[in-house]
Write a protein that holds these residues in place. Structure first.
Motif, PDB file in Angstrom:
ATOM      1  N   ILE A  59       0.811  -1.190  -0.146  1.00 19.38           N
ATOM      2  CA  ILE A  59      -0.057  -0.071   0.079  1.00 19.38           C
ATOM      3  C   ILE A  59       0.845   1.331   0.004  1.00 19.38           C
ATOM      4  O   ILE A  59       1.637   1.340   0.816  1.00 19.38           O
ATOM      5  N   ASN A  60       0.588   2.109  -0.919  1.00 13.11           N
ATOM      6  CA  ASN A  60       1.426   3.263  -1.073  1.00 13.11           C
ATOM      7  C   ASN A  60       0.263   4.284  -0.420  1.00 13.11           C
ATOM      8  O   ASN A  60      -0.508   4.687  -0.952  1.00 13.11           O
ATOM      9  N   THR A  61       0.878   5.016   0.717  1.00 11.30           N
ATOM     10  CA  THR A  61      -0.092   5.933   1.548  1.00 11.30           C
ATOM     11  C   THR A  61       0.257   7.229   1.234  1.00 11.30           C
ATOM     12  O   THR A  61      -0.704   8.187   1.681  1.00 11.30           O
ATOM     13  N   SER A  62       1.285   7.586   0.463  1.00 14.58           N
ATOM     14  CA  SER A  62       1.537   8.864   0.172  1.00 14.58           C
ATOM     15  C   SER A  62       0.537   9.424  -1.223  1.00 14.58           C
ATOM     16  O   SER A  62       0.028   8.355  -1.873  1.00 14.58           O
ATOM     17  N   THR A  63       0.753  10.525  -1.844  1.00 12.41           N
ATOM     18  CA  THR A  63       0.085  10.944  -2.926  1.00 12.41           C
ATOM     19  C   THR A  63       1.047  10.673  -3.902  1.00 12.41           C
ATOM     20  O   THR A  63       0.510  10.820  -4.999  1.00 12.41           O
ATOM     21  N   GLU A  64       2.475  10.596  -3.770  1.00 14.01           N
ATOM     22  CA  GLU A  64       3.498  10.494  -4.791  1.00 14.01           C
ATOM     23  C   GLU A  64       3.545   9.014  -5.030  1.00 14.01           C
ATOM     24  O   GLU A  64       3.447   8.181  -4.319  1.00 14.01           O
ATOM     25  N   SER A  65       3.971   8.775  -6.540  1.00 15.24           N
ATOM     26  CA  SER A  65       4.318   7.353  -6.895  1.00 15.24           C
ATOM     27  C   SER A  65       5.679   6.808  -6.306  1.00 15.24           C
ATOM     28  O   SER A  65       6.262   7.711  -6.197  1.00 15.24           O
ATOM     29  N   ILE A  66       5.576   5.643  -6.269  1.00 17.11           N
ATOM     30  CA  ILE A  66       6.994   4.995  -5.588  1.00 17.11           C
ATOM     31  C   ILE A  66       7.226   4.273  -7.010  1.00 17.11           C
ATOM     32  O   ILE A  66       6.470   3.466  -7.394  1.00 17.11           O
ATOM     33  N   TYR A  67       8.662   4.208  -7.323  1.00 21.04           N
ATOM     34  CA  TYR A  67       8.992   3.511  -8.339  1.00 21.04           C
ATOM     35  C   TYR A  67       9.967   2.539  -8.025  1.00 21.04           C
ATOM     36  O   TYR A  67      11.047   2.772  -6.980  1.00 21.04           O
ATOM     37  N   GLY A  68      10.225   1.476  -8.889  1.00 24.95           N
ATOM     38  CA  GLY A  68      11.418   0.626  -8.755  1.00 24.95           C
ATOM     39  C   GLY A  68      11.504  -0.241  -7.412  1.00 24.95           C
ATOM     40  O   GLY A  68      12.626  -0.261  -6.944  1.00 24.95           O
ATOM     41  N   ILE A  69      10.391  -0.806  -6.778  1.00 23.19           N
ATOM     42  CA  ILE A  69      10.435  -1.511  -5.877  1.00 23.19           C
ATOM     43  C   ILE A  69      10.284  -3.014  -6.151  1.00 23.19           C
ATOM     44  O   ILE A  69       9.652  -3.529  -7.022  1.00 23.19           O
ATOM     45  N   THR A  70      10.950  -3.936  -5.227  1.00 24.17           N
ATOM     46  CA  THR A  70      10.831  -5.317  -5.563  1.00 24.17           C
ATOM     47  C   THR A  70      10.792  -6.224  -4.209  1.00 24.17           C
ATOM     48  O   THR A  70      11.562  -6.116  -3.425  1.00 24.17           O
ATOM     49  N   PRO A  71       9.539  -6.727  -3.925  1.00 26.60           N
ATOM     50  CA  PRO A  71       9.502  -7.615  -2.744  1.00 26.60           C
ATOM     51  C   PRO A  71      10.243  -8.828  -3.058  1.00 26.60           C
ATOM     52  O   PRO A  71      10.130  -9.495  -3.885  1.00 26.60           O
TER      53      PRO A  71
END
Length: 141
Positions: A59-71
């Motif tokens: 879950i991204n709780t901010s208003t900005e996008s998050i890029y380049g993540i890998t679980p």
């Protein structure tokens, strides 16, 4: 160079397809929720010939996008399970969530016993954030 397209309801709009998004480097707004383990026979333990899944929500709780993540799911001190390859997430938009599934399988040789797993978020080329420690019990005989 910009391109235009005809929107049926709003008229003509210009879109710049070559503009790259601002790459956010802050993943502090990323939350993990609803971690669920499900195995084929429902006993809560991974058997040597069994396939299981771990589901969780990013879950991204901010208003900005998050890029380049890998679980990434890592097993500690066991050689008798296989874990599916991690799939990178290019973009997780602000105020959005997604369901991520990781598959586990016994190697068919020996019962894995108690499994200790570490869920880690890889961000960028060399940043790792430990998120959750998961312990799966051994099958009771």
């Amino acid at each position: 160079m910009s391109y235009s397209y005809q929107n049926y309801y709003q008229g003509e709009r210009k879109i710049n397809y070559r503009k790259r998004p601002n790459k956010s480097t802050d993943i502090s707004a990323l939350e993990i929720a609803n971690i669920t383990y499900a195995d084929d026979n429902g006993d809560g333990a991974l058997n040597k010939d069994e396939i299981a899944q771990i589901y969780f929500d990013l879950i991204n709780t901010s208003t900005e996008s998050i890029y380049g993540i890998t679980p990434v799911l890592m097993a500690n001190k066991t050689k008798h399970i296989a874990i599916s390859e991690p799939c990178p997430i290019d973009t997780l938009k602000g105020k959005h969530a997604l369901r991520y599934i990781i598959e586990l399988a016994g190697d068919g040789k020996k019962e894995p016993g108690q499994i200790s797993l570490l869920l880690r978020i890889k961000h960028g080329s060399n940043q790792n954030y430990d998120v959750e420690h998961i312990v799966l019990g051994a099958k009771k005989k």
